[in-house]
Design a protein around this motif. Sequence first.
Motif, mmCIF file in Angstrom:
data_model
loop_
_atom_site.group_PDB
_atom_site.id
_atom_site.type_symbol
_atom_site.label_atom_id
_atom_site.label_comp_id
_atom_site.label_asym_id
_atom_site.label_seq_id
_atom_site.Cartn_x
_atom_site.Cartn_y
_atom_site.Cartn_z
ATOM 1 N N ALA A 1 3.262 7.023 -14.078
ATOM 2 C CA ALA A 1 2.424 6.900 -13.204
ATOM 3 C C ALA A 1 1.029 8.020 -13.709
ATOM 4 C CB ALA A 1 2.023 7.040 -11.801
ATOM 5 N N HIS A 2 1.816 9.069 -13.466
ATOM 6 C CA HIS A 2 0.727 10.198 -14.137
ATOM 7 C C HIS A 2 0.487 9.782 -15.645
ATOM 8 C CE1 HIS A 2 0.927 13.398 -11.804
ATOM 9 N NE2 HIS A 2 1.712 13.838 -11.635
ATOM 10 N N ARG A 3 0.981 9.250 -16.294
ATOM 11 C CA ARG A 3 0.934 8.642 -17.692
ATOM 12 C C ARG A 3 -0.943 7.864 -17.886
ATOM 13 N NH1 ARG A 3 -1.128 8.663 -22.003
ATOM 14 N NH2 ARG A 3 -0.338 9.145 -24.725
ATOM 15 N N LEU A 4 -0.159 6.680 -16.754
ATOM 16 C CA LEU A 4 -1.219 5.558 -17.297
ATOM 17 C C LEU A 4 -2.333 5.781 -16.008
ATOM 18 C CD1 LEU A 4 1.667 2.864 -17.560
ATOM 19 C CD2 LEU A 4 0.004 3.607 -19.301
ATOM 20 N N GLY A 5 -2.872 6.733 -15.422
ATOM 21 C CA GLY A 5 -3.542 6.866 -14.526
ATOM 22 C C GLY A 5 -3.348 6.387 -13.243
ATOM 23 N N ILE A 6 -2.341 6.060 -12.500
ATOM 24 C CA ILE A 6 -1.795 4.967 -11.097
ATOM 25 C C ILE A 6 -1.880 5.927 -10.528
ATOM 26 C CG2 ILE A 6 0.117 3.643 -10.204
ATOM 27 C CD1 ILE A 6 -0.672 2.297 -12.970
ATOM 28 N N PRO A 7 -2.229 5.944 -8.978
ATOM 29 C CA PRO A 7 -1.821 6.787 -8.570
ATOM 30 C C PRO A 7 -0.778 7.499 -7.267
ATOM 31 C CG PRO A 7 -4.361 5.063 -7.695
ATOM 32 C CD PRO A 7 -3.334 4.699 -9.040
ATOM 33 N N LEU A 8 -0.182 7.690 -6.827
ATOM 34 C CA LEU A 8 0.625 8.430 -6.450
ATOM 35 C C LEU A 8 1.062 9.006 -5.014
ATOM 36 C CD1 LEU A 8 3.634 10.388 -8.519
ATOM 37 C CD2 LEU A 8 0.726 10.322 -8.948
ATOM 38 N N ALA A 9 2.276 9.317 -4.697
ATOM 39 C CA ALA A 9 2.231 10.122 -3.180
ATOM 40 C C ALA A 9 3.631 10.019 -2.743
ATOM 41 C CB ALA A 9 0.801 9.846 -1.975
ATOM 42 N N ALA A 10 3.371 10.480 -1.826
ATOM 43 C CA ALA A 10 5.264 11.164 -1.348
ATOM 44 C C ALA A 10 5.054 11.671 0.062
ATOM 45 C CB ALA A 10 6.349 12.199 -1.483
ATOM 46 N N THR A 11 5.931 11.257 0.927
ATOM 47 C CA THR A 11 6.088 10.904 2.394
ATOM 48 C C THR A 11 7.315 12.559 2.815
ATOM 49 O OG1 THR A 11 7.531 9.446 2.903
ATOM 50 C CG2 THR A 11 5.260 8.949 2.528
#
Lengths: 187, 187, 187, 187
Positions: free
Chosen positions: A51-61
Motif C-alpha cells: 500500500a505504501h509503495r503504491l500510494g494506497i491509503p491505510l489505517a489501523a484500529t
Amino acid sequence: MSGPADRSAPTPLVLTGNSRLVIIDVQDRLLAAIDGAEQVVARCELLARAAHRLGIPLAATDQNPAGIGPTTARLATLVPLRFSKVHFAASNQGDFLAWAAGGGTVLLCGTEAHICVLQTALGLTGLGLKVAVVVDAIGSRHPSDKAAALDRLRHHRVELVTAEMVVFEWLERYDRPEFKELLRLVK
Amino acid sequence: MSGPADRSAPTPLVLTGNSRLVIIDVQDRLLAAIDGAEQVVARCELLARAAHRLGIPLAATDQNPAGIGPTTARLATLVPLRFSKVHFAASNQGDFLAWAAGGGTVLLCGTEAHICVLQTALGLTGLGLKVAVVVDAIGSRHPSDKAAALDRLRHHRVELVTAEMVVFEWLERYDRPEFKELLRLVK
Amino acid sequence: MSGPADRSAPTPLVLTGNSRLVIIDVQDRLLAAIDGAEQVVARCELLARAAHRLGIPLAATDQNPAGIGPTTARLATLVPLRFSKVHFAASNQGDFLAWAAGGGTVLLCGTEAHICVLQTALGLTGLGLKVAVVVDAIGSRHPSDKAAALDRLRHHRVELVTAEMVVFEWLERYDRPEFKELLRLVK
Amino acid sequence: MSGPADRSAPTPLVLTGNSRLVIIDVQDRLLAAIDGAEQVVARCELLARAAHRLGIPLAATDQNPAGIGPTTARLATLVPLRFSKVHFAASNQGDFLAWAAGGGTVLLCGTEAHICVLQTALGLTGLGLKVAVVVDAIGSRHPSDKAAALDRLRHHRVELVTAEMVVFEWLERYDRPEFKELLRLVK
C-alpha cells in the motif's frame, strides 16, 4: 486497445488502486492467543508495504488500547493513522467511518476474524460501502471461528480475497517499475 | 457519532438485542446418540445464560415428551417456557409460531440439525421471519447430516452464526457492565 | 392452528408429498466403478421403499441398456417404470420428460453424479421444474467428481438434500402410522 | 421429442458445442512451481484434443514469453493460436478480447489460478461474457491460493466445471462417432 471493453465502462470485478486498507486490532495481547498469528502479521505487513509503495491509503484500529496495548510494533511503524475504538464494529465509530467512507473498496485484515473483523465488514457493507476481507491476513483464537466468519461474510456477499490477489490486482501488469520489488515481498 | 450512519437507517447485518432464542429438542434420550452432544449442550447453555443476562426472550421445544422425556435438566432450569410438539417443524405448531413471530431474529439451536432444526428454520423462513442458526450449538447423529443441513440452510439464505458471534453482537461494545461476566462464560 | 401460517399460503421450503423420485442409471456395469456404490444403492433403496409406502411416484432410467445392462436387480424390483436413454441428460428424452413434468419436486439419485445426474438436474431446472438431488444417494467414480457436481448444482440453485431429510419431510410428524416402519428403514 | 421442451427455448444450463477454450500461461518456467502441475497439463491436453475432435475454437496465452518462455511444448503443438500478454488479465489485451468475444461460453484453464486465470475470468465476466473455469485444469503454487480463487469465482457467479463434465456435455449422447475415441482420452 480495441474490442468490447471500448464500448462500455463496466465496473471492474478485480480490485483496483481505488482501495483503502484497514488493519483491525492487531495488538500483542490479543495476538498471543490467535491461531496462525505469525502469518496474520506477515500478511498484514505485506499489504501495508505494498500500500505504501503504491500510494494506497491505510489505517489501523486499536480495541481498548488503554487496557490491552496498541497495534503491534512491527505494523505500527507502517501505519501512522490509527483509530481507538470501544465498539467491536469499527463502523460504529464516527471518526473511523468518515475515513473509511472516503472512497474505494475497503480492504480489511486483522483479528478476531469472527468478532471485530466480521462486525466491521458487516457494518460497512450494511452502510453500502464495498468491502473485501483478506482471508489469509485474518485470524481468530480457534480455526473453526475463522471458518464460520468466512461463511457468514459469504452469506452477506462480502468479497473474500488473498494478500497475493490484492498485490497482483493493484499491479495489473508485469512491466511496471514496482513489479519486481513487490514480487520479492510476496515470495 | 458523525458520518454516513447518521444519514440513513440501514438494516443492521449484525445481530441485535431484538432477537429471541429457541432451543430445539435437547432431550436426554435424543442427546445420547448425537455427535458432539456435550458441545451442543454447553453452547445452548451459554446462549441461554447470556439471553437471561441481557433480557432476550427464550424458549425450548420438546418432541413427543411423553415418549422420550423433556429437555435435559441442565437447560430446563434456564428455560421455563417450553412447547411440546408433534410436527418435526416447530413452525407447524400454532402456539410456538405465535411466540416466535413476536418480533426480532429467531435464533435456533439444538437437535437434530438436519430434521427438526432444519425443518423449523425452513418453516419460519418460508413464513417471512428472519432466522439464524447457531452452527456450534446444533447436532445430528452423524456429522455428515449436520454438514448437509448447513448446506441446505445456506441454500435458503438462512444466516449461520456461532454462539460467540451472538454474544459479542448482543454486547456491541466492551465498556458495558455485562461484558466481563459474559466474557468469562465464553471462555 | 393459529398464527401467521393461517394468514397466507407461502410456498413450503421443506419437501412435501408432492414429489416424484428418479433413480438415474444404477446399472451393475457402471456401479462396479463407483466410489461408495454400496451406500448409493442402499440410499436409493430406502427412498424407493419410502416412496412406495407413501404413494410417491417413482421411476428409473437405464443408459444404453442393450450395451451395459438394466438397473441393478435390488432396485429394479422396486421400480417398474423405467426409461431407456441415449442422451446423458434424461431431460432430453421426451418420454421421460413428459413423466417428470407431471407435477411436484423431482428428486434425483443415482450415477454418475457429475454426468447423467448433473445433466438431468440442469436440464430439468433449465425447463423450469423444481429439482432436488439426494447427495448421499449419488456417486461418481472419483469423489472429486461428485464434489464438483455438488458445487455446480449449488451454482444453479438446485436443492441438495439427504435421504433422511426426504423421509422426515415426507412424514412431517411422528404420530403417523408409517412413522415407525420408516424409522426402522432409516436406521 | 415431445413435452415441455417443445414449448419454449430455454437457455441450456449444460455446456454446448458453442464454446471456446483458452489455456492461460501454461509455460515451463511457471509450471515448475505449480502444485499438481502434471494434472493441470494433462487436463489441458484432454480438453485441447477434445476441442480439436469436435471443432471447438481454442487458443492459449503466454505471459511475458520473452522473459519466461512460451506455452509448454506438449500443449503448444495442439494450440496454434497464441496471444502474448503484459497484463495479468488477458481480458485487458485487445487482440485476445476480440477473439474471446467471438461467441459462446469461454472455458478457461491454466495457471496461476488466483492471478491470471482469476483476473481473466473476472475481466471477461465483467464485460458480460459467459465464462466457465475448469477446476481440475487450473493450478497455483499453493493449494490454498487455488481454493481461494475458486471461492472468489463462485462469489462472482463464474461457472465451475471439470474437464470430464466438459467432454460429456459437448458430446451430449453416447451414440456419436466421437464417443468411444473421447471416452478413451478421458480414461
